[in-house]
Design a protein around this motif. Structure first.
Motif, PDB file in Angstrom:
ATOM      1  N   GLN A 232     102.892  -0.443  22.530  1.00 38.42           N
ATOM      2  CA  GLN A 232     104.025  -1.165  23.126  1.00 38.42           C
ATOM      3  C   GLN A 232     103.819  -2.679  23.062  1.00 38.42           C
ATOM      4  O   GLN A 232     104.776  -3.433  22.876  1.00 38.42           O
ATOM      5  N   ILE A 233     102.568  -3.088  23.186  1.00 40.48           N
ATOM      6  CA  ILE A 233     102.260  -4.528  23.116  1.00 40.48           C
ATOM      7  C   ILE A 233     102.554  -5.032  21.696  1.00 40.48           C
ATOM      8  O   ILE A 233     103.117  -6.106  21.491  1.00 40.48           O
ATOM      9  N   GLU A 234     102.231  -4.188  20.744  1.00 39.35           N
ATOM     10  CA  GLU A 234     102.499  -4.527  19.348  1.00 39.35           C
ATOM     11  C   GLU A 234     104.006  -4.600  19.088  1.00 39.35           C
ATOM     12  O   GLU A 234     104.493  -5.513  18.418  1.00 39.35           O
ATOM     13  N   ALA A 235     104.745  -3.637  19.670  1.00 39.78           N
ATOM     14  CA  ALA A 235     106.198  -3.625  19.490  1.00 39.78           C
ATOM     15  C   ALA A 235     106.837  -4.899  20.060  1.00 39.78           C
ATOM     16  O   ALA A 235     107.877  -5.350  19.579  1.00 39.78           O
ATOM     17  N   LEU A 236     106.216  -5.464  21.075  1.00 37.76           N
ATOM     18  CA  LEU A 236     106.717  -6.719  21.656  1.00 37.76           C
ATOM     19  C   LEU A 236     106.320  -7.932  20.816  1.00 37.76           C
ATOM     20  O   LEU A 236     106.675  -9.066  21.142  1.00 37.76           O
ATOM     21  N   LEU A 242      97.071  -9.589  21.211  1.00 33.06           N
ATOM     22  CA  LEU A 242      96.372  -8.525  20.482  1.00 33.06           C
ATOM     23  C   LEU A 242      95.194  -9.068  19.667  1.00 33.06           C
ATOM     24  O   LEU A 242      94.212  -8.352  19.447  1.00 33.06           O
ATOM     25  N   SER A 243      95.289 -10.327  19.231  1.00 37.91           N
ATOM     26  CA  SER A 243      94.193 -10.888  18.430  1.00 37.91           C
ATOM     27  C   SER A 243      92.910 -10.979  19.252  1.00 37.91           C
ATOM     28  O   SER A 243      91.812 -10.935  18.702  1.00 37.91           O
ATOM     29  N   VAL A 244      93.036 -11.102  20.565  1.00 40.32           N
ATOM     30  CA  VAL A 244      91.848 -11.142  21.427  1.00 40.32           C
ATOM     31  C   VAL A 244      91.303  -9.729  21.621  1.00 40.32           C
ATOM     32  O   VAL A 244      90.088  -9.501  21.614  1.00 40.32           O
ATOM     33  N   ALA A 245      92.225  -8.769  21.768  1.00 43.60           N
ATOM     34  CA  ALA A 245      91.809  -7.392  22.043  1.00 43.60           C
ATOM     35  C   ALA A 245      91.168  -6.707  20.828  1.00 43.60           C
ATOM     36  O   ALA A 245      90.432  -5.727  20.984  1.00 43.60           O
ATOM     37  N   ARG A 246      91.429  -7.224  19.640  1.00 46.36           N
ATOM     38  CA  ARG A 246      90.974  -6.576  18.394  1.00 46.36           C
ATOM     39  C   ARG A 246      89.489  -6.258  18.358  1.00 46.36           C
ATOM     40  O   ARG A 246      89.065  -5.228  17.818  1.00 46.36           O
ATOM     41  N   GLY A 247      88.681  -7.161  18.895  1.00 47.25           N
ATOM     42  CA  GLY A 247      87.226  -7.028  18.762  1.00 47.25           C
ATOM     43  C   GLY A 247      86.591  -6.105  19.775  1.00 47.25           C
ATOM     44  O   GLY A 247      85.368  -5.991  19.837  1.00 47.25           O
ATOM     45  N   GLN A 250      87.578  -1.226  24.044  1.00 47.98           N
ATOM     46  CA  GLN A 250      88.458  -0.953  25.186  1.00 47.98           C
ATOM     47  C   GLN A 250      89.892  -1.348  24.830  1.00 47.98           C
ATOM     48  O   GLN A 250      90.131  -2.487  24.440  1.00 47.98           O
ATOM     49  N   PRO A 251      90.856  -0.432  24.974  1.00 50.56           N
ATOM     50  CA  PRO A 251      92.238  -0.800  24.660  1.00 50.56           C
ATOM     51  C   PRO A 251      92.803  -1.787  25.691  1.00 50.56           C
ATOM     52  O   PRO A 251      92.477  -1.692  26.869  1.00 50.56           O
ATOM     53  N   PRO A 252      93.652  -2.728  25.246  1.00 55.28           N
ATOM     54  CA  PRO A 252      94.250  -3.676  26.178  1.00 55.28           C
ATOM     55  C   PRO A 252      95.337  -3.004  27.020  1.00 55.28           C
ATOM     56  O   PRO A 252      95.861  -1.944  26.655  1.00 55.28           O
ATOM     57  N   ARG A 253      95.649  -3.632  28.122  1.00 55.26           N
ATOM     58  CA  ARG A 253      96.768  -3.185  28.954  1.00 55.26           C
ATOM     59  C   ARG A 253      97.594  -4.410  29.330  1.00 55.26           C
ATOM     60  O   ARG A 253      97.042  -5.466  29.643  1.00 55.26           O
ATOM     61  N   PHE A 254      98.906  -4.231  29.341  1.00 53.26           N
ATOM     62  CA  PHE A 254      99.810  -5.280  29.825  1.00 53.26           C
ATOM     63  C   PHE A 254     100.456  -4.737  31.087  1.00 53.26           C
ATOM     64  O   PHE A 254     101.179  -3.740  31.046  1.00 53.26           O
ATOM     65  N   ILE A 255     100.130  -5.371  32.212  1.00 50.36           N
ATOM     66  CA  ILE A 255     100.483  -4.822  33.525  1.00 50.36           C
ATOM     67  C   ILE A 255     101.609  -5.639  34.156  1.00 50.36           C
ATOM     68  O   ILE A 255     101.528  -6.868  34.214  1.00 50.36           O
ATOM     69  N   ALA A 322     104.165  -9.702  39.394  1.00 56.65           N
ATOM     70  CA  ALA A 322     102.817 -10.019  38.906  1.00 56.65           C
ATOM     71  C   ALA A 322     102.682  -9.495  37.477  1.00 56.65           C
ATOM     72  O   ALA A 322     103.034  -8.347  37.201  1.00 56.65           O
ATOM     73  N   ILE A 323     102.214 -10.359  36.588  1.00 51.99           N
ATOM     74  CA  ILE A 323     102.000  -9.961  35.196  1.00 51.99           C
ATOM     75  C   ILE A 323     100.537 -10.200  34.851  1.00 51.99           C
ATOM     76  O   ILE A 323     100.003 -11.280  35.103  1.00 51.99           O
ATOM     77  N   VAL A 324      99.912  -9.180  34.271  1.00 52.71           N
ATOM     78  CA  VAL A 324      98.501  -9.304  33.898  1.00 52.71           C
ATOM     79  C   VAL A 324      98.281  -8.817  32.470  1.00 52.71           C
ATOM     80  O   VAL A 324      98.390  -7.619  32.199  1.00 52.71           O
ATOM     81  N   PRO A 325      97.994  -9.729  31.541  1.00 49.24           N
ATOM     82  CA  PRO A 325      97.505  -9.281  30.246  1.00 49.24           C
ATOM     83  C   PRO A 325      96.004  -9.018  30.420  1.00 49.24           C
ATOM     84  O   PRO A 325      95.264  -9.909  30.820  1.00 49.24           O
ATOM     85  N   ALA A 326      95.579  -7.778  30.163  1.00 44.86           N
ATOM     86  CA  ALA A 326      94.184  -7.407  30.414  1.00 44.86           C
ATOM     87  C   ALA A 326      93.507  -6.974  29.118  1.00 44.86           C
ATOM     88  O   ALA A 326      94.036  -6.133  28.380  1.00 44.86           O
ATOM     89  N   THR A 327      92.357  -7.546  28.856  1.00 40.52           N
ATOM     90  CA  THR A 327      91.594  -7.194  27.656  1.00 40.52           C
ATOM     91  C   THR A 327      90.158  -7.654  27.808  1.00 40.52           C
ATOM     92  O   THR A 327      89.854  -8.484  28.663  1.00 40.52           O
ATOM     93  N   GLU A 328      89.283  -7.116  26.968  1.00 42.42           N
ATOM     94  CA  GLU A 328      87.947  -7.694  26.820  1.00 42.42           C
ATOM     95  C   GLU A 328      88.012  -8.709  25.685  1.00 42.42           C
ATOM     96  O   GLU A 328      88.889  -8.632  24.822  1.00 42.42           O
TER      97      GLU A 328
END
Ligand code: BES
Ligand code: MN
Ligand code: ZN
Length: 503
Positions: A232-236, A242-247, A250-255, A322-328
């Protein structure tokens, strides 16, 4: 810890009533020049001049932050009375009150008192009222009793036994004090959530875990929630996030969490929190020393979740999202490399010159996403730059906004709560530093004014609404022996929202 009120008459007889109260500890404020006024005077009479004698000997002097605990004094009903110095009367500031309160809390908790009657909030404080003092007292008590023991294998015995605190209050103030205690508790609960999330290690507090905690909040407080995964993040088209989450494995979450306390037509306040659950730096790997502290790189996320929890518990008549882009941010074989160019949701292309400047890369897409809510204001909160610690240390959060009105509101909320911020510029002149030869913008602007260029980068994604940015790199947690999350800037944000509701 449970808080309630104990009403009394604000007459002399009322003071004597308090002196006769059944409690394990009565907490009494004394001023520097006249330590024996009001309640202290009544206690002095009941003890046949014991306090007068102690004042003469200099043992009871009212010096700001001094404490004196007396046990089982003949003539007094409380098992203990704790005297707390408030300094000279009419000179008590917010800071002074907090200092005295912290000292009182330390002594009170060190005793084995299980309940207490707290009269300090009746002190006259410059520019503040009893409701403020009660809230500050609740926060000090909860701050001192916060423990993070979730990761210990064995239950640790409780270090304190205080479980019930009564605020002594004149009848006419009782309603205001009850509300203040309720609000203080809601803020303390929000801060405790923020601290817990921050203190949890990166192997537990992953993007998926953060999303789960958000959903728990949604269930408990009837919030609307939306959790988006990689597809869904990709569809947006959030190519920057996503470039940060690539490495990372753990899958990213957009909350997204929505609290709807205002009318359907009321524009929401949107809070965006940086949710990097561990920041290794990515391919631009950080040095090893102190890297463990990069588990705290989701404290912005923690604070917006803590704030929406506080607001929902208080039942504010406001709409808050509240919006949280979450990733490692990790460096595996698929990780984004320095020099890579990515396309943000806004369409702007970004040259990633340093993969460790990842916070702005995830926030920019969240800021673009926020447009859809037609917000009254958007405030992002992020442990964004080490440079902010160099500029402001651990005292103030960095505040950036092109709107003087919004900045002033946030600064004022910081002053009211003692959770202060200091304003730094976001001027066009600094945009120069973000020029890229290959993309629309670079993700770093060099060493000079590192926090400012980070804010300038974000500002490019916030043209459609009123926006402010809080850099909490220096204030979200403490290092050293007392290592731990602080729960900041939940008090500032919550106060800002309380003030918005009232305006
Ligand atoms: N999360 C860090 C910022 C940070 C560093 C917060 C230390 C608290 C303590 C952020 O992602 C980061 O790494 N920023 C870089 C930016 C630089 C590469 C332009 C920094 O501050 O060094
Ligand atoms: Mn980084
Ligand atoms: Zn980071």
């Amino acid at each position: 810890m449970d808080f309630s009120t104990k009403a009394f008459d604000s007459t002399k007889a009322g003071q004597a009533d308090l002196a006769n109260a059944k409690t394990e500890c009565l907490v009494v404020g004394v001023y520097e020049q006249q330590p024996l006024a009001g309640l202290a005077k009544a206690l002095d009479v009941a003890s046949k001049g014991l306090l007068t004698r102690m004042v003469k000997r200099g043992e009871l002097n009212g010096k700001l932050g001094s404490t004196l605990m007396l046990h089982e004094v003949a003539g007094w009903s409380p098992a203990r009375v704790l005297f707390v110095g408030l300094g000279p009367e009419d000179k008590l500031t917010q800071k002074g009150f907090n200092e005295a309160t912290r000292a009182a809390v330390r002594t009170l908790l060190a005793s084995r008192a299980a309940d207490a009657i707290w009269t300090l909030a009746q002190a006259k404080i410059a520019k503040q009222d009893i409701a403020w003092a009660v809230r500050a007292s609740v926060l000090a008590l909860r701050e001192a009793t916060y423990r993070f023991v979730q990761m210990k294998s064995k239950a640790e015995p409780a270090t304190t036994v205080l479980s019930k605190v009564y605020f002594a209050v004149a009848r006419e103030d009782e309603k205001a004090v009850k509300l203040a205690a309720k609000r203080g508790t809601a803020i303390a609960n929000g801060m405790a959530l923020t601290k817990d999330l921050g203190n949890l290690p990166g192997n537990v507090c992953t993007p998926t875990y953060l999303a789960g905690e958000a959903q728990k909040l949604a269930r408990e407080f009837k919030l609307k929630s939306e959790i988006l995964g990689p597809k869904q993040i990709e569809a947006l088209k959030m190519g920057s996030f996503l470039s940060v989450a690539r490495g990372s494995v753990q899958p990213p979450r957009f909350i997204v969490l929505k609290y709807e306390g205002g009318g359907a037509k009321q524009a929401p306040i949107v809070l965006v929190g940086k949710g990097v659950t561990f920041d290794s730096g990515g391919i631009s790997l950080k040095p090893g020393e102190g890297m463990d502290e990069m588990k705290y790189d989701m404290c912005g996320a923690g604070s917006v979740l803590g704030t929406i929890r506080a607001v929902a518990e208080m039942g504010l008549k406001l709409n808050v999202i509240a919006i949280v882009p979450a990733t490692e941010n990790m460096p595996n074989g698929q990780a984004t490399k320095p020099g890579d160019v990515v396309t943000s949701m806004s369409g702007q292309t970004i040259e990633v010159l340093n993969t460790d400047a990842e916070g702005r890369l995830i926030l920019c897409d969240a800021l673009t996403y926020a447009e859809r809510f037609k917000p009254a204001a958007v405030i992002d909160v992020a442990t964004l730059t080490g440079a902010c610690i160099i500029a402001l240390g651990h005292v103030n959060s960095g505040l950036f906004s092109k709107s003087d009105a919004l900045a002033d509101e946030l600064l004022a909320a910081g002053r009211t709560t003692g959770d202060t911020a200091w304003r730094l510029p976001v001027e066009e002149e600094y945009q120069e530093q973000l020029k890229s030869n290959f993309a629309d913008v670079a993700n770093i602007g060099g060493r000079p004014a590192g926090s400012v260029t980070a804010a300038c980068f974000l500002s490019r994604f916030t043209e459609k609404y009123d926006w402010a940015h809080l850099d909490i790199a220096g204030t979200a947690w403490k290092s050293g022996a007392a290592k731990g999350a602080t729960g900041r800037p939940v008090p500032l944000l919550t106060q800002f929202l309380i003030d918005r509701e009232a305006r």
